[in-house]
Every structure is written in structure tokens, then in C-alpha cells.
Design an enzyme around this catalytic site. Structure first.
Site, short mmCIF file in Angstrom:
data_model
loop_
_atom_site.label_atom_id
_atom_site.label_comp_id
_atom_site.label_asym_id
_atom_site.label_seq_id
_atom_site.Cartn_x
_atom_site.Cartn_y
_atom_site.Cartn_z
N HIS A 1 20.19 74.77 39.55
CA HIS A 1 21.32 74.08 40.19
C HIS A 1 22.58 74.95 40.23
O HIS A 1 23.62 74.57 39.71
CB HIS A 1 21.61 72.76 39.46
CG HIS A 1 22.20 71.72 40.39
ND1 HIS A 1 21.86 70.40 40.36
CD2 HIS A 1 23.11 71.83 41.37
CE1 HIS A 1 22.54 69.74 41.28
NE2 HIS A 1 23.31 70.59 41.91
N THR B 1 17.49 72.48 48.07
CA THR B 1 18.78 72.66 47.39
C THR B 1 19.59 71.37 47.47
O THR B 1 20.80 71.37 47.24
CB THR B 1 19.60 73.83 48.02
OG1 THR B 1 19.77 73.57 49.42
CG2 THR B 1 18.91 75.17 47.83
N ARG C 1 18.67 67.44 46.29
CA ARG C 1 18.56 66.79 44.98
C ARG C 1 17.08 66.76 44.60
O ARG C 1 16.21 66.61 45.46
CB ARG C 1 19.12 65.36 45.01
CG ARG C 1 20.63 65.27 44.97
CD ARG C 1 21.22 65.65 43.61
NE ARG C 1 22.67 65.55 43.58
CZ ARG C 1 23.52 66.55 43.87
NH1 ARG C 1 23.05 67.73 44.23
NH2 ARG C 1 24.82 66.37 43.79
N ASP D 1 16.37 74.63 43.81
CA ASP D 1 17.60 74.77 43.02
C ASP D 1 17.85 73.49 42.24
O ASP D 1 18.78 73.43 41.44
CB ASP D 1 18.79 75.06 43.96
CG ASP D 1 20.07 75.34 43.18
OD1 ASP D 1 20.03 76.23 42.30
OD2 ASP D 1 21.09 74.66 43.41
N CYS E 1 19.51 66.96 52.81
CA CYS E 1 20.01 65.59 52.96
C CYS E 1 20.34 65.04 51.57
O CYS E 1 19.91 65.58 50.56
CB CYS E 1 18.97 64.73 53.67
SG CYS E 1 17.40 64.65 52.78
N PRO E 2 21.09 63.95 51.50
CA PRO E 2 21.41 63.36 50.19
C PRO E 2 20.22 62.59 49.63
O PRO E 2 19.29 62.24 50.37
CB PRO E 2 22.57 62.41 50.50
CG PRO E 2 22.56 62.19 51.96
CD PRO E 2 21.75 63.25 52.61
N ASP F 1 17.85 64.39 61.59
CA ASP F 1 19.04 63.73 61.04
C ASP F 1 19.22 62.42 61.79
O ASP F 1 18.64 62.22 62.87
CB ASP F 1 20.29 64.62 61.18
CG ASP F 1 21.39 64.21 60.20
OD1 ASP F 1 21.71 63.02 60.11
OD2 ASP F 1 21.91 65.09 59.49
N GLU G 1 15.88 67.39 36.00
CA GLU G 1 16.71 68.51 35.56
C GLU G 1 17.74 68.13 34.50
O GLU G 1 18.22 68.99 33.76
CB GLU G 1 17.42 69.15 36.76
CG GLU G 1 18.50 68.27 37.39
CD GLU G 1 19.25 68.98 38.52
OE1 GLU G 1 18.59 69.55 39.40
OE2 GLU G 1 20.49 68.93 38.51
N ILE H 1 26.28 71.01 54.96
CA ILE H 1 25.51 72.17 54.48
C ILE H 1 24.40 72.52 55.48
O ILE H 1 24.24 73.67 55.88
CB ILE H 1 24.92 71.87 53.08
CG1 ILE H 1 26.06 71.71 52.06
CG2 ILE H 1 23.95 72.97 52.65
CD1 ILE H 1 25.63 71.12 50.73
P1 NAI Z 1 26.59 65.58 54.23
O1 NAI Z 1 26.86 64.15 53.88
O2 NAI Z 1 27.64 66.34 54.97
O3 NAI Z 1 25.25 65.70 55.08
C1 NAI Z 1 24.08 65.04 54.76
C2 NAI Z 1 23.32 64.81 56.07
O4 NAI Z 1 22.04 64.25 55.75
C3 NAI Z 1 24.03 63.85 57.00
O5 NAI Z 1 24.15 64.43 58.29
C4 NAI Z 1 23.12 62.62 57.01
O6 NAI Z 1 23.14 61.93 58.25
C5 NAI Z 1 21.78 63.26 56.74
N1 NAI Z 1 20.76 62.34 56.27
C6 NAI Z 1 20.89 61.24 55.50
N2 NAI Z 1 19.69 60.65 55.32
C7 NAI Z 1 18.79 61.39 55.99
C8 NAI Z 1 17.39 61.31 56.19
N3 NAI Z 1 16.69 60.29 55.67
N4 NAI Z 1 16.78 62.25 56.94
C9 NAI Z 1 17.49 63.26 57.48
N5 NAI Z 1 18.82 63.39 57.33
C10 NAI Z 1 19.46 62.48 56.59
O7 NAI Z 1 26.23 66.29 52.85
P2 NAI Z 1 26.25 67.84 52.52
O8 NAI Z 1 27.61 68.24 52.06
O9 NAI Z 1 25.64 68.57 53.65
O10 NAI Z 1 25.30 67.87 51.24
C11 NAI Z 1 23.93 67.50 51.33
C12 NAI Z 1 23.39 67.31 49.93
O11 NAI Z 1 23.33 68.57 49.27
C13 NAI Z 1 24.29 66.46 49.00
O12 NAI Z 1 24.04 65.08 49.16
C14 NAI Z 1 23.91 66.95 47.64
O13 NAI Z 1 22.87 66.12 47.13
C15 NAI Z 1 23.37 68.36 47.87
N6 NAI Z 1 24.21 69.38 47.26
C16 NAI Z 1 23.62 70.29 46.41
C17 NAI Z 1 24.38 71.26 45.79
C18 NAI Z 1 23.77 72.28 44.88
O14 NAI Z 1 24.50 72.96 44.15
N7 NAI Z 1 22.45 72.45 44.88
C19 NAI Z 1 25.84 71.32 45.99
C20 NAI Z 1 26.35 70.36 46.95
C21 NAI Z 1 25.54 69.42 47.54
#
Ligand code: NAI
Length: 329
Positions: A294, A231, A233, A257, A204-205, A173, A262, A154
Site C-alpha cells: 500500500h 491498486t 482496495r 498494492d 474503482c472504489p 465505468d 492487509e 486515478i
Molecule cells: P474516483 O472517485 O475519482 O474514481 C472512482 C471511479 O470508479 C469513478 O469514476 C466511479 O464512477 C468508478 N466506479 C465506481 N463503481 C464502479 C464499478 N462498479 N465499476 C467500474 N467503475 C466504477 O476515485 P479515485 O481517486 O480515482 O480513486 C479510486 C480508488 O483508488 C479509491 O477509491 C481508493 O480505494 C484507491 N486508492 C488507492 C491508493 C493507494 O495508495 N493504493 C491511494 C488512493 C486511492
């Protein structure tokens, strides 16, 4: 064919899953999964859950006792699942790693543009015959520094979108994305991002390391009263600290978001209820706070991809081949 109980099911989930389903027996349940509703899973092969279902150890133990063998998350994040307990109990946990990163990235941009230009306030004013512009002053994004925390599926799109708006983009990252580097995005450390950003977006997650990543200390090290956007968590931000930051002006504006509490609020119509959450109620009083409940994932394309991948994941758990999109502790 598996018997799948789909918890927290909304009309848009039903439509997506019914359209994608070919082989499974689907039971849609309004109830959120927790210790009090786990009985609804009796006799199922798999439960399908969303972001605010409770998949903690006691619930997993009850699922296991009732013969459930798979927990299928219809989302990317899995912070609500006790993965260690699931593994110990022999329950396969599967998720949907990427259904539409564009959907979430585009919603992030929508929040940034709407909050900056106060579209949420302008919309109400014009409908009320109030054509005053006081309080609606925004800033040019072009030339500003945008900080992206997490450049995964994302965040990489968010960074590109901001770059195309002619922002200087800095990112944090664990691993740098080569395409972003080529574009001119600068990877910096978290402290530099806090100090130099006019806009900070959290992509980030949520993990033990990122819980309350934005706390009073981090807010105190922000130098430019940035717009803060989450957006990812809810618990990436200490909400009380963010409220203090908004009051002092350390945070210029806030778009959310997701919200750390929540689970007791979002996805239901509570317009006729007394709001019990004073922290959330305080957030709603700020003119420079914009909250969606959300919905960043909520596009037709994402819902279709979520349903297809989730059902394929469950099929793989009950086949002889490798399990697709398994999450391990
Ligand atoms: P992803 O796993 O592809 O990317 C997450 C990135 O964060 C990775 O590159 C990782 O290395 C990095 N990361 C981990 N710990 C970190 C830190 N301490 N500092 C900086 N970067 C760090 O995940 P994706 O698909 O990009 O999703 C990210 C988050 O978005 C998900 O974990 C989820 O919580 C949230 N999300 C929210 C949605 C919504 O509807 N609001 C929908 C889908 C996801």
C-alpha cells in the site's frame, strides 16, 4: 484551533503534518485506531485516521462518548468508516478526495512494467551474480488490450499512460470520461473487458457492488490470461480465487498494492515474525506475483497535499462556514 489525535502516524506523516500545520494542536500516535485504543482520543476534537484504522460503529460510539466531533481521513477511500453511524452520532467525516492521482497512477504503471519484465526477479539475480535470463520473458505492451476498471481521478491517468504506451484501452465505468473518449478509449461492459483484456487494472472504489468484483466467476471469463493489477482496495479481489487462477494459468500474473487482509500486515516491519496469514504466504511463493504494501500514494507531493487538505478540512468543521470534503452516507 483543534486538538487532533493522529492515529497510525509514521515518520513521513509527522514530517508532512508538522510542515503544513499552522494552527492546530497535533498529537501523533503510533497506535492504530480500534476499540482497544480509542481511549487515546479522550479529550480530542478530532481524530485523524488512515486506510486500516477501524472506524466501525462501536469505535464511533466510543469516540462520540469521549467528545470527538470529527473523523478526518487522510486518504481518499472511506470504506473503513461506518458513515451511517457517524451521521447518526453527529460526527463529521471528511476525507482527501484527490491528493495526487498521479502518484497512484504512476505506481500502477511501475507495477505493470516491473511485473511484465520481471524486474523484481532480475534485480535479485544480478546482485547474486546470476545473469541467466530464463523465466524473465515479458511481452510488448504496444498493441495489447488494457482494461481499466474505474476511470475516475486515478483511472483516467492510468488509461492515458497505457494509451501512450500504444495499448488499445478499454474501460468500464458508470460514466464515460469525455477526454478518454476523444483519445480513442473504448467504454465496454465488464464482460467484454474481462474477455478481451491482456492486462486489467482495478481503479474503482470498494463498495458493496465492487466487493470481490474479481471472483472465481470473473476469472473464469477472462480469455487471455491477463496480468491483473490492483491498486484500488484489497477486497476488490477474492484472493483465494486469484490464487486458484494463478495456479490454473487463468491469470497470467498479479500485481497488488492492496490486499484484503492487509490491516493485520501492512505498514509495520514484521520481518522478524512468523507470517500468520497462509493466503498471503501462498501469494509470495509465485514468481509471477509482485506485491507492494500500500505505497502507491507515497510521494512527497502527495504527502504534502494530504496534510494540507486534512488540516483545512478539520478547520472547516470547527468554523461557521461550509464543511470541506465531507463524506456522507
Ligand atoms: P474516483 O472517485 O475519482 O474514481 C472512482 C471511479 O470508479 C469513478 O469514476 C466511479 O464512477 C468508478 N466506479 C465506481 N463503481 C464502479 C464499478 N462498479 N465499476 C467500474 N467503475 C466504477 O476515485 P479515485 O481517486 O480515482 O480513486 C479510486 C480508488 O483508488 C479509491 O477509491 C481508493 O480505494 C484507491 N486508492 C488507492 C491508493 C493507494 O495508495 N493504493 C491511494 C488512493 C486511492
Amino acid at each position: 484551533m483543534a486538538d487532533i489525535r493522529i492515529f497510525s502516524a509514521k515518520p513521513y506523516d509527522r514530517a508532512g503534518f508538522d510542515a503544513a500545520n499552522r494552527v492546530h494542536d497535533l498529537v501523533f500516535l503510533d497506535a492504530r485506531l480500534d476499540a482497544s485504543t480509542v481511549d487515546l482520543a479522550t479529550g480530542a476534537d478530532a481524530v485523524c485516521v488512515f486506510v486500516n484504522d477501524d472506524v466501525s460503529t462501536p469505535v464511533l460510539e466510543e469516540l462520540h462518548r469521549r467528545g470527538v466531533r470529527c473523523v478526518a481521513l487522510r486518504c481518499a477511500g472511506y470504506n473503513n468508516v461506518d458513515l451511517g453511524a457517524a451521521e447518526r452520532l453527529g460526527l463529521a467525516v471528511v476525507h482527501v478526495p484527490a491528493y495526487s492521482p498521479n502518484a497512484v497512477a504512476e505506481h500502477t504503471l511501475a507495477l505493470i512494467l516491473a511485473l511484465n519484465r520481471r524486474i523484481h526477479r532480475a534485480y535479485n539475480r544480478v546482485r547474486d551474480g546470476n545473469f541467466s535470463l530464463d523465466g524473465l520473458v515479458g511481452f510488448d505492451l504496444a498493441g495489447k488490450t488494457a482494461g481499466v476498471v474505474g476511470t475516475g481521478r486515478i483511472g483516467v491517468i492510468v488509461a492515458r499512460l497505457l494509451w501512450h504506451l500504444r495499448c488499445r484501452v478499454v474501460a468500464v465505468d458508470l460514466v464515460a470520461d469525455p477526454h478518454l473518449l476523444e483519445l480513442g478509449v473504448e467504454y465496454v461492459d465488464f464482460e467484454q473487458l474481462l474477455a478481451e483484456s491482456d492486462l486489467i487494472t482495478l481503479n474503482c472504489p470498494l463498495t458493496n457492488e465492487t466487493h470481490h468484483l474479481i471472483d472465481a466467476g470473473a476469472i473464469g471469463r477472462m480469455r487471455r490470461s491477463p496480468m491483473l493489477v490492483n491498486t484500488g482496495r484489497g477486497a476488490l479481489i477474492d484472493t483465494q480465487a486469484a490464487i486458484d487462477g494463478l495456479k490454473s494459468g487463468a491469470i497470467g500474473s498479479l500485481a497488488l498494492d492492496v490486499y484484503e487482509e492487509e490491516a493485520d500486515l501492512f505498514f509495520e516491519d514484521r520481518s522478524d515474525e512468523i507470517l500468520d496469514d497462509d493466503v498471503f504466504a501462498r501469494l509470495l511463493t509465485f514468481p509471477n506475483v509482485l506485491i507492494t504494501a500500500h505505497q502507491a500514494f507515497l510521494t512527497r507531493e502527495a504527502l504534502s497535499a494530504i496534510a494540507t487538505t486534512t488540516l483545512d478540512n478539520v478547520s472547516s468543521v470547527f468554523s461557521d462556514g461550509p464543511v470541506s470534503n465531507r463524506v456522507r452516507a
